[in-house]
Structures are given as C-alpha cells and as structure tokens.
Motif scaffolding. Structure first.
Motif, PDB file in Angstrom:
ATOM      1  N   MET A 159      39.989  78.472 -22.328  1.00  0.00           N
ATOM      2  CA  MET A 159      40.582  78.382 -23.422  1.00  0.00           C
ATOM      3  C   MET A 159      41.732  77.744 -23.672  1.00  0.00           C
ATOM      4  O   MET A 159      42.069  76.853 -24.626  1.00  0.00           O
ATOM      5  CB  MET A 159      40.869  80.003 -23.806  1.00  0.00           C
ATOM      6  CG  MET A 159      39.850  80.881 -24.098  1.00  0.00           C
ATOM      7  SD  MET A 159      38.769  80.278 -25.643  1.00  0.00           S
ATOM      8  CE  MET A 159      40.018  80.694 -26.805  1.00  0.00           C
ATOM      9  N   THR A 160      42.549  77.656 -22.579  1.00  0.00           N
ATOM     10  CA  THR A 160      43.798  76.789 -22.730  1.00  0.00           C
ATOM     11  C   THR A 160      43.390  75.185 -22.789  1.00  0.00           C
ATOM     12  O   THR A 160      43.889  74.559 -23.377  1.00  0.00           O
ATOM     13  CB  THR A 160      44.626  76.998 -21.431  1.00  0.00           C
ATOM     14  OG1 THR A 160      44.998  78.453 -21.366  1.00  0.00           O
ATOM     15  CG2 THR A 160      45.939  75.848 -21.191  1.00  0.00           C
ATOM     16  N   SER A 161      42.507  74.961 -21.827  1.00  0.00           N
ATOM     17  CA  SER A 161      41.955  73.611 -21.927  1.00  0.00           C
ATOM     18  C   SER A 161      41.246  73.321 -23.595  1.00  0.00           C
ATOM     19  O   SER A 161      41.503  72.170 -24.032  1.00  0.00           O
ATOM     20  CB  SER A 161      40.598  73.284 -21.084  1.00  0.00           C
ATOM     21  OG  SER A 161      40.936  73.463 -19.698  1.00  0.00           O
ATOM     22  N   ARG A 162      40.616  74.118 -24.170  1.00  0.00           N
ATOM     23  CA  ARG A 162      40.185  73.805 -25.442  1.00  0.00           C
ATOM     24  C   ARG A 162      41.517  73.872 -26.452  1.00  0.00           C
ATOM     25  O   ARG A 162      41.304  72.862 -27.450  1.00  0.00           O
ATOM     26  CB  ARG A 162      39.441  74.997 -25.922  1.00  0.00           C
ATOM     27  CG  ARG A 162      37.875  75.204 -25.238  1.00  0.00           C
ATOM     28  CD  ARG A 162      37.376  76.445 -25.888  1.00  0.00           C
ATOM     29  NE  ARG A 162      36.011  76.412 -25.151  1.00  0.00           N
ATOM     30  CZ  ARG A 162      35.098  77.505 -25.347  1.00  0.00           C
ATOM     31  NH1 ARG A 162      35.511  78.543 -26.021  1.00  0.00           N
ATOM     32  NH2 ARG A 162      33.844  77.152 -24.846  1.00  0.00           N
ATOM     33  N   ALA A 163      42.536  74.526 -26.000  1.00  0.00           N
ATOM     34  CA  ALA A 163      43.611  74.425 -26.930  1.00  0.00           C
ATOM     35  C   ALA A 163      44.397  73.129 -26.826  1.00  0.00           C
ATOM     36  O   ALA A 163      44.844  72.425 -27.894  1.00  0.00           O
ATOM     37  CB  ALA A 163      44.608  75.294 -26.600  1.00  0.00           C
ATOM     38  N   TYR A 164      44.484  72.478 -25.548  1.00  0.00           N
ATOM     39  CA  TYR A 164      44.782  71.405 -25.315  1.00  0.00           C
ATOM     40  C   TYR A 164      43.989  70.173 -26.242  1.00  0.00           C
ATOM     41  O   TYR A 164      45.016  69.237 -26.744  1.00  0.00           O
ATOM     42  CB  TYR A 164      44.809  70.766 -23.955  1.00  0.00           C
ATOM     43  CG  TYR A 164      44.780  69.490 -23.382  1.00  0.00           C
ATOM     44  CD1 TYR A 164      46.114  68.876 -23.413  1.00  0.00           C
ATOM     45  CD2 TYR A 164      43.641  68.477 -22.989  1.00  0.00           C
ATOM     46  CE1 TYR A 164      46.279  67.594 -23.033  1.00  0.00           C
ATOM     47  CE2 TYR A 164      43.881  67.364 -22.604  1.00  0.00           C
ATOM     48  CZ  TYR A 164      44.992  66.755 -22.645  1.00  0.00           C
ATOM     49  OH  TYR A 164      45.358  65.511 -22.221  1.00  0.00           O
ATOM     50  N   PHE A 165      43.011  70.256 -26.428  1.00  0.00           N
ATOM     51  CA  PHE A 165      42.253  69.038 -27.189  1.00  0.00           C
ATOM     52  C   PHE A 165      42.493  69.258 -28.661  1.00  0.00           C
ATOM     53  O   PHE A 165      42.609  68.617 -29.436  1.00  0.00           O
ATOM     54  CB  PHE A 165      40.623  69.235 -26.726  1.00  0.00           C
ATOM     55  CG  PHE A 165      40.398  68.420 -25.426  1.00  0.00           C
ATOM     56  CD1 PHE A 165      40.376  67.165 -25.398  1.00  0.00           C
ATOM     57  CD2 PHE A 165      40.229  69.341 -24.399  1.00  0.00           C
ATOM     58  CE1 PHE A 165      40.105  66.626 -24.288  1.00  0.00           C
ATOM     59  CE2 PHE A 165      40.004  68.751 -23.267  1.00  0.00           C
ATOM     60  CZ  PHE A 165      39.887  67.332 -23.205  1.00  0.00           C
ATOM     61  N   ALA A 166      42.428  70.769 -29.068  1.00  0.00           N
ATOM     62  CA  ALA A 166      42.563  71.184 -30.644  1.00  0.00           C
ATOM     63  C   ALA A 166      43.782  70.796 -30.947  1.00  0.00           C
ATOM     64  O   ALA A 166      44.237  70.405 -32.141  1.00  0.00           O
ATOM     65  CB  ALA A 166      42.654  72.826 -30.653  1.00  0.00           C
ATOM     66  N   LEU A 167      44.830  70.530 -30.042  1.00  0.00           N
ATOM     67  CA  LEU A 167      46.403  70.256 -30.326  1.00  0.00           C
ATOM     68  C   LEU A 167      46.518  68.794 -30.404  1.00  0.00           C
ATOM     69  O   LEU A 167      47.546  68.312 -30.575  1.00  0.00           O
ATOM     70  CB  LEU A 167      47.151  70.942 -29.398  1.00  0.00           C
ATOM     71  CG  LEU A 167      47.143  72.363 -29.683  1.00  0.00           C
ATOM     72  CD1 LEU A 167      48.073  73.123 -28.222  1.00  0.00           C
ATOM     73  CD2 LEU A 167      48.177  72.626 -30.999  1.00  0.00           C
ATOM     74  N   GLY A 168      45.460  68.118 -30.067  1.00  0.00           N
ATOM     75  CA  GLY A 168      45.482  66.526 -29.980  1.00  0.00           C
ATOM     76  C   GLY A 168      46.051  65.876 -28.859  1.00  0.00           C
ATOM     77  O   GLY A 168      46.461  64.885 -28.612  1.00  0.00           O
ATOM     78  N   LYS A 169      45.844  66.670 -27.438  1.00  0.00           N
ATOM     79  CA  LYS A 169      46.393  66.046 -26.315  1.00  0.00           C
ATOM     80  C   LYS A 169      47.866  65.942 -26.257  1.00  0.00           C
ATOM     81  O   LYS A 169      47.844  64.508 -25.815  1.00  0.00           O
ATOM     82  CB  LYS A 169      45.277  64.922 -25.835  1.00  0.00           C
ATOM     83  CG  LYS A 169      43.733  65.403 -25.695  1.00  0.00           C
ATOM     84  CD  LYS A 169      42.628  64.492 -25.274  1.00  0.00           C
ATOM     85  CE  LYS A 169      43.252  63.196 -24.835  1.00  0.00           C
ATOM     86  NZ  LYS A 169      42.371  62.253 -24.181  1.00  0.00           N
ATOM     87  N   PRO A 170      48.467  66.740 -26.378  1.00  0.00           N
ATOM     88  CA  PRO A 170      49.940  66.486 -26.228  1.00  0.00           C
ATOM     89  C   PRO A 170      50.145  65.733 -24.795  1.00  0.00           C
ATOM     90  O   PRO A 170      49.901  66.138 -23.856  1.00  0.00           O
ATOM     91  CB  PRO A 170      50.784  67.915 -26.212  1.00  0.00           C
ATOM     92  CG  PRO A 170      49.744  68.490 -27.128  1.00  0.00           C
ATOM     93  CD  PRO A 170      48.476  68.212 -26.579  1.00  0.00           C
ATOM     94  N   ASP A 171      51.376  64.827 -25.050  1.00  0.00           N
ATOM     95  CA  ASP A 171      51.461  63.981 -23.790  1.00  0.00           C
ATOM     96  C   ASP A 171      52.312  65.007 -22.499  1.00  0.00           C
ATOM     97  O   ASP A 171      51.867  64.442 -21.519  1.00  0.00           O
ATOM     98  CB  ASP A 171      52.486  62.662 -24.241  1.00  0.00           C
ATOM     99  CG  ASP A 171      52.137  61.769 -24.876  1.00  0.00           C
ATOM    100  OD1 ASP A 171      50.531  61.646 -24.847  1.00  0.00           O
ATOM    101  OD2 ASP A 171      52.663  60.818 -25.571  1.00  0.00           O
TER     102      ASP A 171
END
Length: 211
Positions: A113-125
C-alpha cells in the motif's frame, strides 16, 4: 540515489548468472530501492508497459540473476499478485536501501500500500520509507513514525504517509491523525478502495488515497 554497476549487483547476488540491465530494469530497481517492495502490476504499469509481455520475462531474468526475489501475495477482493524485493541485504545496500520488515503486525500487503501511494503521489524525489527516516524526522512526527515521508516540492513541507491495509480501527486512525496534526504536518493516508474497518475522515491538510 545510488546507481550501482551491474557487476557490483552480480557480485553481491553470487549466483554466477550474468544479466544485462536495460533502462527499464534500472528504473524498476531504482523505484524498488525507494519503497523496498513492488508488485507485478506496478511494474507492468510504470516500467515495462512498452514490452509485449510486460514485466514477466524481464523480472524473471533479474530473479534468475539473484538481484531480486519474488513471492505470491493474496489480497482479499483482489486478484493474486506477485511481489518483488531485493534478493538479499547486500544487493539492497548497494542501492542504499534495505529489505522490507514484515511479520504478523506489518504485512506485505501493508508495505505494498505504501508503494502504491508512492506512485499515486507522482514518485516524490525524496520519498523515504519508515526504516530510512532519521531520528530528527521521527522526533518531528511526535515519535509516531509514519510509513513514509516526503517533501512537497511546491511548498517545501514535510508530508507524512500512512498506509492502512484495511484493519485500522477508528481509534487508531484518530490517534495517529491527532499527533501529526498537532505537529502541524500534512498527511497522506492510503487505504484500499473497499473492505476497510474504518474510513479515514476528511480533515484539513489530510489527503486520502483509495488504492
């Protein structure tokens, strides 16, 4: 972010199997180093969508070379998926990363779920999972460590990311939200689109992702 040579990865993998890393492979491994666990559907969508067979053949190659390892993950109300992590600590460290710490209270699905959030947020640097947070960052979170943090590039604010695989109670959610709100921190919560015990309530400076 580290970008180790293929020879370095293969030395740590110690399988004796050679592999040539394509740019899509390197992109996948860079994102894996950020979140520590990735699923085949995320790889299909974000790294290997241009290939006829999507991610399967490429990730099989990386696994045969001992760079990553995989296992099946069964999620209620979803199709079974395959999740990947680095094959061992040495390979993970080459990327400045680690292996996901999972068990009875912290499941692979929770980490996904955290990984999915990472992509949903546009992969913050500067997206960093809990295990990569500094002591100062944890202190800023009122000693209640979220699942990840990142910096909003438009405001410079630190944002906390919390994942709920559907089991948090209303009390647990309220307590975590209250601590981070009192610290003046913006929050992003990631929850399944259905089948949750309690929904994260709408609040100022709180974004809810239904994933």
């Amino acid at each position: 972010m580290r970008n180790p040579k293929t020879s370095t990865l293969l030395r740590h993998a110690q399988t004796g199997v050679s592999v040539r890393l394509l740019e899509a492979d390197r992109s996948f491994l860079r994102d894996l180093s950020r979140v520590q666990i990735l699923s085949s559907d995320l790889a299909d969508q974000h790294h290997y969508g241009h290939l006829k067979g999507r991610s399967s053949r490429s990730l099989d190659r990386l696994e045969a070379a001992g760079i990553i390892t995989s296992k099946s993950l069964f999620i209620a109300e979803e199709k079974p998926t395959v999740v990947y992590q680095f094959a061992n600590e040495a390979v993970a460290r080459a990327y400045g990363s680690g292996l996901p710490v999972t068990g009875a209270k912290r499941t692979d699905y929770h980490e996904l779920m955290t990984s999915r959030a990472y992509f949903a947020l546009g992969k913050p640097d500067d997206f960093r999972v809990a295990s990569r947070m500094t002591r100062d960052e944890i202190d800023l979170c009122r000693d209640t460590r979220p699942d990840a943090i990142y910096t909003d590039p438009s405001t410079g604010e630190m944002v906390v990311v919390e994942s709920d695989s559907g089991h948090y109670t209303k009390k647990q959610i309220t307590e975590k939200m209250g601590k981070w709100s009192s610290a003046g921190l913006r929050q992003v919560w990631a929850q399944p689109a259905r089948g949750v015990t309690a929904n994260v309530p709408q609040a100022r400076d709180v974004q809810v992702l239904r994933l």
